[in-house]
Design an enzyme around this catalytic site. Structure first.
Site, short mmCIF file in Angstrom:
data_model
loop_
_atom_site.label_atom_id
_atom_site.label_comp_id
_atom_site.label_asym_id
_atom_site.label_seq_id
_atom_site.Cartn_x
_atom_site.Cartn_y
_atom_site.Cartn_z
N CYS A 2 0.87 -1.35 -0.01
CA CYS A 2 0.01 0.15 0.01
C CYS A 2 0.76 1.19 0.02
CB CYS A 2 -1.02 -0.03 1.13
SG CYS A 2 -2.17 -1.38 1.34
N ARG A 27 3.83 -0.35 -4.73
CA ARG A 27 3.62 -0.98 -3.41
C ARG A 27 2.55 -1.92 -3.27
NH1 ARG A 27 6.85 1.90 0.26
NH2 ARG A 27 5.48 0.99 2.01
N TRP A 75 -2.42 -2.84 -1.75
CA TRP A 75 -2.27 -4.44 -1.92
C TRP A 75 -3.21 -4.91 -0.71
CZ3 TRP A 75 -0.31 -8.22 1.22
CH2 TRP A 75 0.25 -9.41 0.52
N ASN A 101 -1.61 2.55 5.65
CA ASN A 101 -0.77 1.56 5.03
C ASN A 101 -0.39 0.62 6.38
OD1 ASN A 101 1.38 -0.15 4.14
ND2 ASN A 101 2.65 1.46 4.16
N GLY A 102 -0.49 -0.46 6.17
CA GLY A 102 -0.08 -1.25 7.54
C GLY A 102 -1.24 -2.28 7.94
N GLU A 478 18.06 -17.60 -6.75
CA GLU A 478 17.49 -16.30 -7.02
C GLU A 478 17.18 -16.53 -8.42
OE1 GLU A 478 16.68 -13.58 -5.77
OE2 GLU A 478 17.13 -12.02 -7.34
N LYS A 482 13.52 -15.05 -9.85
CA LYS A 482 13.24 -14.11 -10.62
C LYS A 482 12.22 -14.78 -11.88
CE LYS A 482 14.26 -11.01 -9.37
NZ LYS A 482 14.54 -11.19 -8.06
N GLU A 485 8.55 -15.14 -10.36
CA GLU A 485 7.66 -13.97 -9.90
C GLU A 485 7.43 -13.14 -11.17
OE1 GLU A 485 9.71 -11.28 -7.29
OE2 GLU A 485 11.47 -11.78 -8.13
N HIS A 501 18.12 -37.56 -5.16
CA HIS A 501 17.40 -37.83 -3.98
C HIS A 501 15.89 -37.73 -4.06
CE1 HIS A 501 21.34 -38.73 -2.21
NE2 HIS A 501 21.59 -37.59 -2.70
N LYS A 600 5.90 -4.45 -3.91
CA LYS A 600 7.43 -4.18 -3.13
C LYS A 600 7.08 -3.82 -1.83
CE LYS A 600 11.64 -2.79 -5.10
NZ LYS A 600 12.01 -3.93 -5.83
#
Ligand code: F6R
Length: 605
Positions: A2, A27, A75, A101-102, A478, A482, A485, A501, A600
């Site tokens: 947010c 965000r 978000w 936001n939160g 990583e 990438k 996502e 295995h 983000k």
């Protein structure tokens, strides 16, 4: 998670709010809204979807005239992304509007109490309790109502509050969520992040937890949690507006990938003096340190995984890597002989903050490696190394990751010198490798003109495996993140030796396997794994140095990287994999800068 903005001044607020929200869209981007005060009332407009839809609905803000307003890009946490759940939320009497936001953790009990008192709720959000509390506590004194409301809230919140009875001021409140005030001339602002402010002002006040501010067109007054006014330092924002623009690239991610050589140089340059690594920002005696714990989330965690090898090898101190979301609840065996290293691009990741606080409460000192100046982690840490990567706007991190790696490499060399764990000749040799990283990263970008073609070949895959050993394995972690996502292709990373295995059962005809083979000492071993997966029909795309002829003849396709000392190679190896993920996502028509379900700066648990 947010983004919130606020404006008070002489200009029409709505276009400024929309502009600010566009900058904050990374965000969260499932719904958005603005509220503007005019002639003693508050007009609200909200949409499910992106800021562009809000701009269209409000005719670029012209339908909401007025010089005071607040905005929000969401978000979703509590309640689906719908118009009703979008912010701003308004009070039943229509006199208050709030953006948040939160997370308000005690919202259920507050909601029950407010409903019993007759307030009705229009949304499923946790935020709506705030606006009803404001209505309940307001008796002609807005500041008092803000304080009484804040005192009832548990959790994290950055709030922007309007009251139509008080048209010449607005309030901003911060508790465990980022909030920055922009200081203008005849106008003032607040925002979750400086990117929304730089077009209007370079002067900023970073609020701390528990503080709140009253904004009028002519000034800003900051108060502590008891309501005492005090003067707060005005800082200069060093990022310029271009840094937060696409600069001719189709996507921020592409721009940020290409910026990496420069960003890594910017991380190193101020710390290389007179032939050695100087970390002025860190006065810690490493001699008493028995263990280093690195904690972070997502890609930042993977940066820790990759740098562990360099720190252990160069400093001779055991390094433990912990996911922040696990560490925070693990009652860790940590004391004053542990150095905690906290990695975070945003400096606002909720789990990372909580893990840091947990470890500090056990006596450990925390060294934060952070990109965003003045962020919560930077403030709470005992020492802070900024990565100086400039704003990272694409949701998927690229330069954030490579500059975190660079800061960790610098730390490893610094530690080696302090602890005398490597001799001078070796130290100088490693330093030269470090200095060469920007150039080598640029080469890695330049030497693979085939990446777009490879993306065309692999973009229809249902899944991909990324394999490697040692530092190559860390890069595989990583690389796979990438890919998944931004392209939404299922991608798994495996330590190459682990395949047999169990996971090898999933390898069948045509299965893409991305094999990282950049560490000469163990390349032969990874090659055996390549042979094993090829025998089961896998299509192997290998990442290796050009002179590795054995791999070239074994693999179906190649990505080349320049030869780099393995301890520091992750920063170079990852670059073409970022670009490959980018091209695959583009082939698949994905929204690269704003992948679905993500945001983000993950400020919720
Ligand atoms: C992936 C990504 C995330 C972040 C993670 C931590 O591309 O960006 O996995 O790395 O959310 O974020 P920071 O570094 O801001 O703490």
């Amino acid at each position: 998670m947010c983004g919130i903005v606020g404006y008070i001044g002489m200009q029409n607020a709505a276009p400024i709010l929309l502009e600010g929200l566009k900058k904050l869209e990374y965000r969260g981007y499932d719904s958005a809204g603005i509220a503007v005060m005019q002639n003693g009332s508050i007009a609200v407009s909200k949409v499910t979807g992106r800021i562009a839809a809000l701009a269209e609905k409000t005719e670029h803000g012209s339908l909401l005239p007025g010089t005071v307003g607040i905005g929000h890009t969401r978000w979703a946490t509590h309640g689906a992304p719908t118009d009703a759940n979008a912010h701003p939320h308004t009070s039943n009497d229509g006199r208050f509007a709030v953006v948040h936001n939160g997370i308000i953790e005690n919202y259920l009990e507050l909601r029950k109490e407010l409903m019993e008192k007759g307030y009705h709720f229009d949304s499923e959000t946790d935020t709506e309790v705030v606006v009803h509390l404001m209505e309940m506590y307001y008796q002609g004194d807005l500041k008092q109502a803000v304080m009484r409301t804040s005192a009832r809230l548990c959790g994290s919140y950055a709030l922007g509050i309007l009251c139509s009875d008080e048209p010449n001021r607005m309030f901003a409140v911060r508790e465990a969520s980022p909030l920055i005030l922009g200081v203008g001339v005849g106008e003032n602002f607040f925002a979750s992040d400086v990117t929304a402010l730089v077009a209007y002002t370079r002067n900023a006040i970073y609020l701390d937890d528990g503080e709140f501010a009253e904004l009028t067109p002519d000034g800003i007054q900051v108060y502590d949690c008891t309501g005492q006014p005090f003067r707060k330092k005005v800082s200069r924002i060093s990022w310029d507006i271009q840094a937060a623009e696409k600069g001719g690239y189709e996507h921020f991610m592409r721009k940020e990938i290409m910026e990496q050589p420069r960003a890594v140089k910017a991380t190193m340059a101020p710390r290389l003096k007179d032939g050695q690594v100087v970390l002025d920002d860190m006065e810690i005696d490493l001699h008493g340190i028995r263990k280093i714990v690195i904690t972070a989330c997502g890609s930042a965690y993977y940066a820790g995984c990759a740098a562990k090898y360099a720190i252990e090898k160069l400093c001779h101190i055991p390094v433990q890597i912990e996911l922040a979301s696990e560490l925070r609840y693990s009652d860790p065996l940590i004391d004053a002989t542990t150095l905690l290293i906290v990695l975070s691009q945003s400096g606002e990741t909720a789990d990372t903050i909580a893990a840091m606080k947990e470890c500090q409460s056990h006596g450990a000192k925390a060294l934060a490696i952070v990109n965003v100046v003045g962020s919560t982690i930077a403030k709470l840490a005992d020492y802070c190394l900024y990565t100086w990567a400039g704003p990272e706007i694409a949701v998927a991190t690229t330069k954030g990751y490579t500059t975190q790696l660079t800061a960790l490499y610098l730390f490893a060399l610094y530690g080696a010198k302090e602890l005398r764990t490597v001799d001078e000749a070796e130290y100088q040799k490693k330093l030269q490798v470090l200095k060469a990283l920007p150039k080598l990263m640029q080469q890695a970008l330049d030497m693979n003109p085939n990446l777009e073609q490879l993306a065309k070949k692999y973009h229809r895959a249902h899944s991909m495996f990324f394999i490697g050993r040692n530092t190559d394995y860390a890069v595989a972690l990583e690389g796979a993140l990438k890919m998944k996502e931004i392209s939404y292709i299922h991608a798994e990373s495996y330590a190459a030796g682990e395949l047999k295995h169990g996971t090898i059962a999933l390898i069948s005809e045509g299965q893409p396997v991305i094999a990282l083979c950049c560490n000469d000492a163990i390349t032969e071993k990874t090659m055996s794994n390549i042979v094993e997966v090829k025998a089961r029909g896998a299509e192997v795309l290998a990442v290796a140095c050009r002179d590795n002829q054995k791999i070239v003849s074994l693999a179906d396709d190649m990505i080349f990287v320049p030869k780099v000392e393995p301890l520091f190679s992750a920063a170079v190896e990852i670059v073409p994999l970022q670009l490959l993920a980018y091209y695959v996502a583009r082939e698949n028509g994905c929204d690269i800068d704003k992948p679905k379900n993500l945001a983000k700066s993950v400020t919720v648990e």
